[in-house]
Design an enzyme around this catalytic site. Structure first.
Site, mmCIF file in Angstrom:
data_model
loop_
_atom_site.group_PDB
_atom_site.id
_atom_site.type_symbol
_atom_site.label_atom_id
_atom_site.label_comp_id
_atom_site.label_asym_id
_atom_site.label_seq_id
_atom_site.Cartn_x
_atom_site.Cartn_y
_atom_site.Cartn_z
ATOM 1 N N GLU A 174 -39.439 26.936 67.537
ATOM 2 C CA GLU A 174 -39.835 25.557 66.760
ATOM 3 C C GLU A 174 -39.844 24.321 67.601
ATOM 4 O OE1 GLU A 174 -37.119 23.848 65.919
ATOM 5 O OE2 GLU A 174 -36.033 25.489 66.811
ATOM 6 N N GLU A 316 -36.704 25.737 70.420
ATOM 7 C CA GLU A 316 -37.890 26.082 71.253
ATOM 8 C C GLU A 316 -37.821 27.420 71.389
ATOM 9 O OE1 GLU A 316 -37.581 24.100 74.950
ATOM 10 O OE2 GLU A 316 -37.436 21.913 74.162
#
Length: 349
Positions: A174, A316
């Protein structure tokens, strides 16, 4: 949009493969249990993949990006424009997850669910725009029911693409300025614990910044105290990218694809998914213990033992990607070591 798919049955791990893999580990030329979690990983993957020879050569990584209205409350050390800028950085190959995906020869999908600083059409980015941002959940619900449904479906679509590519391991990450605030709000609601026990530095807040974040979270949780179902908590407190993670985790379990969970934000989504569908939990492996303050409490709630603790807090999916070589080594050991009989080595009595 119907959410019927969210409650469809999950695939079941193969119990017979679990027992066969455990028995195989006992025959390998080593003292029983001497490879610790590497043995457990191989056994779990054999069960989930329904095979005597587990493998994670084909890895899919989806990074979901979206902006958060709660950023208006000054809860991040970085400006909101960074989310859209990082979408471009993911696609151009300059982000940490981009480097890791290349190193792993993994599929990397970047999904833009809505950013205030919209980078537009970019090669390698799937545009799944719901809105430029969620609403500020200190003022009202973060999203509408239709937006919640759409974000869940975005996550499921990524899993369906991974399934078509015959993926052996799914990872989701994310990106979204202020999303540690959203994840902390969600964790507080799911765990029924005060945000003061869970809030951390996020992108780099100092002690005063964390105190301010706690005050913001307390306001939000008081406003949404009547959100007493997981889906309603996601709607009121979540982010588009966090909800997409939830949808992806449920869809992966339904498809029978093992999932490697990243850090704090991903684990908050994993807890939500496993609360909606308890049969999701066996499909989740946990990569690392994040430095973000509330992560340990989420791991306890999920009865999860992460593989490494490297002090990571980037997100991420970077922590999960970093652990993939360990999973590959676990499979290589399981599949490639000689048994006592093959090697002519005496076994313990």
């Amino acid at each position: 949009m119907s959410l019927d798919w969210l409650f469809a049955p999950c695939a079941q791990p193969a119990v017979e493969q679990t027992e066969a893999a455990r028995a195989h580990q006992l025959q390998l030329t080593k003292p029983p249990g001497s490879l610790g979690q590497l043995e457990a990983i191989a056994i779990q993957l054999a069960s989930l993949q329904r095979t005597a020879q587990p493998s994670v050569d084909r890895v899919w990584i989806s990074v979901f990006a979206a902006d958060h209205g709660v950023a208006e409350e000054g809860v991040s050390a970085f400006p909101q424009a960074v989310t859209g800028e990082m979408v471009r950085n993911f696609a151009s190959g300059g982000a940490a997850i981009s480097v890791l995906a290349r190193s792993l020869d993994a599929w990397l999908e970047v999904v833009n669910l809505g950013t205030v600083n919209d980078p537009g059409e970019i090669a390698g980015v799937r545009r799944a725009i719901i809105a430029p941002s969620t609403a500020n959940f200190c003022v009202g619900a973060a999203m509408t029911e239709a937006q919640l449904d759409a974000a869940l479906e975005v996550g499921a679509q990524s899993v369906r693409a991974a399934q078509r590519a015959a993926i052996q391991l799914f990872i989701a990450g994310e990106m979204g300025i202020a999303n540690t605030t959203s994840a902390t709000a969600l964790a507080s609601a799911l765990l029924d614990e005060p945000p003061s026990c869970l809030a951390g530095a996020g992108t780099g807040l100092d002690a005063a910044g964390i105190q301010h974040k706690v005050a913001v979270l307390e306001r939000a949780l008081a406003l949404h105290a009547n959100a007493n179902s997981v889906l309603e908590q996601l709607r009121c407190l979540g982010g588009f990218e966090i909800v997409a993670l939830v949808g992806a985790y449920v869809a992966a379990a339904q498809a029978g694809i093992p999932v490697l969970v990243d850090g704090f934000i991903s684990t908050a989504a994993a807890l939500a998914a496993a609360t909606i569908q308890p049969e999701v939990r066996p499909w989740l492996l946990f990569a690392h213990r994040s430095k973000e303050h509330g992560h340990a409490r989420l791991l306890i709630a999920l009865q999860a033992e992460p593989l490494v603790d490297l002090g990571l807090r980037l997100g991420e999916a970077s922590g999960a990607a970093t652990v993939v070589p360990l999973l590959r080594l676990a499979c290589a050991l399981h599949n490639g070591m000689a048994t006592f009989e093959q090697a002519g080595v005496s076994n313990a009595d």
